[in-house]
Scaffold this motif. Sequence first.
Motif, PDB file in Angstrom:
ATOM      1  N   GLN A 218       0.815  -1.213   0.000  1.00  0.00           N
ATOM      2  CA  GLN A 218       0.000   0.000   0.000  1.00  0.00           C
ATOM      3  C   GLN A 218       0.847   1.259   0.000  1.00  0.00           C
ATOM      4  OE1 GLN A 218      -2.599  -0.214   3.384  1.00  0.00           O
ATOM      5  NE2 GLN A 218      -4.094  -1.537   2.366  1.00  0.00           N
ATOM      6  N   VAL A 219       2.037   1.179   0.557  1.00  0.00           N
ATOM      7  CA  VAL A 219       2.891   2.357   0.624  1.00  0.00           C
ATOM      8  C   VAL A 219       3.280   2.789  -0.788  1.00  0.00           C
ATOM      9  CG1 VAL A 219       5.072   3.285   1.458  1.00  0.00           C
ATOM     10  CG2 VAL A 219       3.747   1.725   2.899  1.00  0.00           C
TER      11      VAL A 219
ATOM     12  N   TRP B 273       0.467   5.917   7.662  1.00  0.00           N
ATOM     13  CA  TRP B 273      -0.708   5.045   7.635  1.00  0.00           C
ATOM     14  C   TRP B 273      -0.329   3.575   7.773  1.00  0.00           C
ATOM     15  CZ3 TRP B 273      -5.546   5.034   8.578  1.00  0.00           C
ATOM     16  CH2 TRP B 273      -6.351   3.978   8.119  1.00  0.00           C
TER      17      TRP B 273
ATOM     18  N   ARG C  96       0.265   4.038  -2.593  1.00  0.00           N
ATOM     19  CA  ARG C  96      -0.358   5.195  -1.953  1.00  0.00           C
ATOM     20  C   ARG C  96      -1.882   5.015  -1.898  1.00  0.00           C
ATOM     21  NH1 ARG C  96       3.439   9.142  -1.260  1.00  0.00           N
ATOM     22  NH2 ARG C  96       1.785  10.574  -0.590  1.00  0.00           N
ATOM     23  N   SER C  97      -2.275   3.834  -1.438  1.00  0.00           N
ATOM     24  CA  SER C  97      -3.693   3.496  -1.440  1.00  0.00           C
ATOM     25  C   SER C  97      -4.374   3.756  -0.101  1.00  0.00           C
ATOM     26  CB  SER C  97      -3.881   2.022  -1.825  1.00  0.00           C
ATOM     27  OG  SER C  97      -3.196   1.174  -0.918  1.00  0.00           O
ATOM     28  N   GLY C  98      -3.666   4.392   0.822  1.00  0.00           N
ATOM     29  CA  GLY C  98      -4.281   4.744   2.098  1.00  0.00           C
ATOM     30  C   GLY C  98      -5.028   6.061   2.000  1.00  0.00           C
TER      31      GLY C  98
ATOM     32  N   ASP D 233       0.512  10.670   5.028  1.00  0.00           N
ATOM     33  CA  ASP D 233       1.699  10.053   4.445  1.00  0.00           C
ATOM     34  C   ASP D 233       1.520   8.537   4.523  1.00  0.00           C
ATOM     35  OD1 ASP D 233       4.308   8.710   4.477  1.00  0.00           O
ATOM     36  OD2 ASP D 233       5.148  10.731   4.452  1.00  0.00           O
ATOM     37  N   PRO D 234       1.738   7.814   3.425  1.00  0.00           N
ATOM     38  CA  PRO D 234       1.535   6.360   3.461  1.00  0.00           C
ATOM     39  C   PRO D 234       2.416   5.648   4.472  1.00  0.00           C
ATOM     40  CG  PRO D 234       2.604   7.041   1.425  1.00  0.00           C
ATOM     41  CD  PRO D 234       2.127   8.289   2.091  1.00  0.00           C
ATOM     42  N   HIS D 235       3.578   6.225   4.797  1.00  0.00           N
ATOM     43  CA  HIS D 235       4.429   5.606   5.813  1.00  0.00           C
ATOM     44  C   HIS D 235       3.820   5.754   7.208  1.00  0.00           C
ATOM     45  CE1 HIS D 235       7.216   6.251   2.434  1.00  0.00           C
ATOM     46  NE2 HIS D 235       7.771   5.135   2.851  1.00  0.00           N
TER      47      HIS D 235
END
Length: 238
Positions: free
Chosen positions: A110-111, A125, A114-116, A121-123
């Motif tokens: 997901q990181v 999430w 970028r699906s969060g 920031d995906p990191h």
Amino acid sequence: MDMTAPLHRPLSGERRFFLLLSGSMVLAVLTGFAPSYYLRSVLPPPATLQPATPLVHLHGIVFSAWIALFMAQVAFVAAGRRDLHRATGTTGLLIVLTMIPLGIATALAQVARRSGPPMLDPHMWLAMPLASVLGFTVLFLMALALRHRPAAHKRLMVLGMAAMLSAAFGRIVFIPPFLGLLVIPNLYTLALAAWDVASLRRIHPATLWGGLFVLMTTVGPIFVWRSSAWLAFAHSIA
């Protein structure tokens, strides 16, 4: 033979309670993931939804199989068919042992995708799905270890499921994300505690300690995901 005896025993209050809890979990998964997965070809998906990859499909298939088996096993116990509950236990264990690395791999993927949530920031999430995997794994293994103690086993199984439901409740469009992610999964602990007090006159230790672990893995990430230590760790593994 007494021909007037009922063919089926009525459900006890406890069996009905756990059946309803489990049914609500299945309903949450179906509702939450309908637009983004189950019915994405029919319902309009979220605007920020990324195309599903083979890993996402595998994740969805395996996790769906577990949800279906979990509900079936609860229904077996409610129907008095503990033999079927035990017979499908090995299948459940194999599915769970597949879910653990698959859940971690999907969270890491997901990181890059970028699906969060787009505002995070995906990191940052990444802390949420990894904590869900941790909560489910620990509570399921504890439930497995205590499978010969039904009262503890069933409570830990429910709480293990609750630990992974943030993703489902957080996707339900008519529930504010804050409530879906952080609050509603912990309501299962309160439901179990209320049942314990009503039926046992005390809170069962599995409810207490398992519930605290659910709270830690659902709410805890928001207290660490902005820290430099977490971000360094997230960047290193992603």
